[in-house]
Design an enzyme around this catalytic site. Structure first.
Site, mmCIF file in Angstrom:
data_model
loop_
_atom_site.group_PDB
_atom_site.id
_atom_site.type_symbol
_atom_site.label_atom_id
_atom_site.label_comp_id
_atom_site.label_asym_id
_atom_site.label_seq_id
_atom_site.Cartn_x
_atom_site.Cartn_y
_atom_site.Cartn_z
ATOM 1 N N ARG A 46 -14.585 15.060 59.481
ATOM 2 C CA ARG A 46 -15.337 14.339 58.565
ATOM 3 C C ARG A 46 -14.464 13.421 57.490
ATOM 4 N NH1 ARG A 46 -16.507 17.021 54.203
ATOM 5 N NH2 ARG A 46 -17.390 18.842 55.198
ATOM 6 N N TYR A 98 -32.591 -7.334 52.770
ATOM 7 C CA TYR A 98 -33.038 -6.435 53.781
ATOM 8 C C TYR A 98 -33.991 -5.413 53.018
ATOM 9 C CZ TYR A 98 -32.531 -3.005 57.352
ATOM 10 O OH TYR A 98 -32.888 -2.407 58.373
ATOM 11 N N ASP A 170 -23.501 -8.062 50.653
ATOM 12 C CA ASP A 170 -23.954 -7.608 52.020
ATOM 13 C C ASP A 170 -23.488 -8.943 53.012
ATOM 14 O OD1 ASP A 170 -25.138 -7.338 54.490
ATOM 15 O OD2 ASP A 170 -26.990 -6.206 53.370
ATOM 16 N N LYS A 195 -25.123 -4.859 63.458
ATOM 17 C CA LYS A 195 -25.428 -6.204 64.048
ATOM 18 C C LYS A 195 -24.418 -7.098 64.741
ATOM 19 C CE LYS A 195 -29.039 -4.733 61.597
ATOM 20 N NZ LYS A 195 -29.055 -4.728 60.337
HETATM 21 C C1 LIG Z 1 -29.844 -4.177 59.161
HETATM 22 C C2 LIG Z 1 -29.134 -4.419 57.787
HETATM 23 C C3 LIG Z 1 -28.644 -3.688 56.921
HETATM 24 C C4 LIG Z 1 -29.001 -2.073 57.222
HETATM 25 O O1 LIG Z 1 -28.150 -1.649 58.204
HETATM 26 P P1 LIG Z 1 -28.396 -0.294 59.206
HETATM 27 O O2 LIG Z 1 -27.042 -0.361 59.925
HETATM 28 O O3 LIG Z 1 -29.791 -0.866 60.001
HETATM 29 O O4 LIG Z 1 -28.533 0.803 58.250
HETATM 30 C C5 LIG Z 1 -28.401 -4.152 55.591
HETATM 31 N N1 LIG Z 1 -28.277 -5.369 55.351
HETATM 32 C C6 LIG Z 1 -28.607 -6.217 56.303
HETATM 33 C C7 LIG Z 1 -28.543 -7.866 55.913
HETATM 34 C C8 LIG Z 1 -29.256 -6.032 57.512
HETATM 35 O O5 LIG Z 1 -29.784 -6.755 58.349
#
Ligand SMILES: *Cc1c(COP(=O)(O)O)cnc(C)c1O
Length: 379
Positions: A46, A98, A170, A195
């Site tokens: 961890r 999101y 983000d 993504k």
């Molecule tokens: C998918 C997404 C998230 C969250 O990520 P996860 O890997 O699904 O927890 C946060 N911000 C954006 C812009 C996203 O597309």
């Protein structure tokens, strides 16, 4: 060093025990010590894992940052950032973000006494009026999801600096290929690695990248204490995915431009949201702070009818009807009922997220095939 070279090499050194060119999957939970405290820097998985360390280093390099940290998901990475705060603290967040981020802010952290103000960040100067003594963090996404607004990171960073606030960005939609928030003044960059970084729709993961040593120590402490770490197999898959990130993004941008143009000329389609259009309200900022306009596109029909959009989504053959984005495969999504279902309708309407809105993640297939698929589905 150029980005392409960094994508291929960053973080990965030949394995010292064998020379393996790829960092092995260290599928272990613990490490043997010679004598209590006498070990090779690895105690428990961890806390440390070599496959994860390689990936953290790679992501840091791609973001022009000193430190990287990876988490079990994108929202777990956001969770770690908000855990820097205390009850009574306030966060100023973009109002077009999101759905899962909105959910963790409002449904989890508001319960712990943290306050969130959701504001329109298209005009950065307006943010200032929401700053007070309790404000600690500004959180933004750009391009926004799903409206593809472009927020001026440099302008928001200037406001954050002048009030000594942290700025978290983000960067999921742009990827480190198209946008470098640290260079524009952000303190923390966050990714849903699920993504574009992973890129192959086979991993769920999140990441943070940052420069400040003290902030890094605090976030690494949270990562280890709260324990939302990804497994080594997933880290390996992302290390592999990153090696082609620059090539994939090139094609995502190229196909995105072609599909956006096609949609904008379609007689049944009303608005097409894509920052590459000169008519996009923040096109100029997009040109300045991004190296390309990406493959994410949203559009609405003249007839704002959810059922009609559902039929289009059902008819698509090549575009997969799925949540998520950023994979090599093209995907289509209905934000109002899927990814953004957690956001109340009044909030959605305020930003133009209509019932007919469809969001596309344009993949790296042949653009003509993708356009033919849209043509037959829209009819
Ligand atoms: C998918 C997404 C998230 C969250 O990520 P996860 O890997 O699904 O927890 C946060 N911000 C954006 C812009 C996203 O597309």
């Amino acid at each position: 060093m150029h980005f392409d070279t960094k994508a291929v090499h960053a973080g990965v050194e030949p394995d010292p025990s064998t020379g393996a060119i790829m960092t092995p999957v260290f599928q272990t939970s613990t490490y043997v010590q010679k004598s209590p405290g006498d070990h090779k820097g690895f105690e428990y998985a961890r806390s440390q894992n070599p496959t994860r360390s390689a990936l953290q280093k790679s992501i840091a390099v791609l973001e022009n940052a000193k430190h990287g940290l990876v988490f079990g998901s994108g929202v777990a990475a956001i969770d770690a950032v908000v855990k820097l705060l205390m009850p009574g603290d306030e966060v100023i967040s973009g109002n077009d973000l999101y759905g899962g981020t909105y959910r963790i802010f409002t449904k989890i952290f508001e319960g712990f006494g943290i306050k969130f103000r959701f504001v329109d960040m298209n005009n950065a100067a307006e943010i200032e009026q929401y700053v007070n003594d309790n404000t600690k963090l500004i959180w933004l996404e750009t391009p926004t999801n799903p409206m593809m607004s472009i927020i001026d990171i440099r302008a928001v960073a200037a406001i954050a600096k002048s009030h000594k606030l942290l700025l978290g960005v983000d960067n999921t939609f742009a990827s480190p290929v198209l946008q470098s928030p640290i260079d524009l003044g952000a303190d923390i960059v966050m990714h849903s690695v699920t993504k574009y970084l992973g890129g192959h729709s086979d991993v769920v993961m999140g990441a943070l990248a940052l420069n400040n040593d003290e902030l890094y120590e605090r976030l690494a402490f949270i990562q280890n204490s709260c324990g939302a770490v990804p497994g080594p197999q997933d880290c390996f898959l992302v290390l592999r995915g990153i090696k082609t990130l620059h090539l994939r993004m090139e094609r995502h941008c190229e196909n995105g431009a072609k599909v956006a143009r096609y949609l904008s000329e379609h007689p049944q389609i009303d608005k097409v949201y894509w920052p590459g259009f000169e008519s996009h309200p923040n096109h100029q900022i997009a040109k300045e702070q991004m190296k390309g306009f990406g493959g994410m596109i949203s559009f609405t029909f003249h007839q704002d009818d959810m059922q009609r959009s559902f039929r289009v989504l059902e008819n698509l053959r090549l575009f997969a009807l799925a949540e998520s984005l950023g994979g090599v495969e093209s995907m289509a999504n209905h934000p109002a009922s899927m990814t953004h279902g957690a956001i109340p309708k009044e909030e959605r309407m305020k930003v133009g997220l209509l019932d007919s809105l469809i969001r596309l993640s344009v993949g790296i297939e042949n653009a003509d095939d993708l356009i033919a698929d849209l043509e037959q589905a829209i009819g």
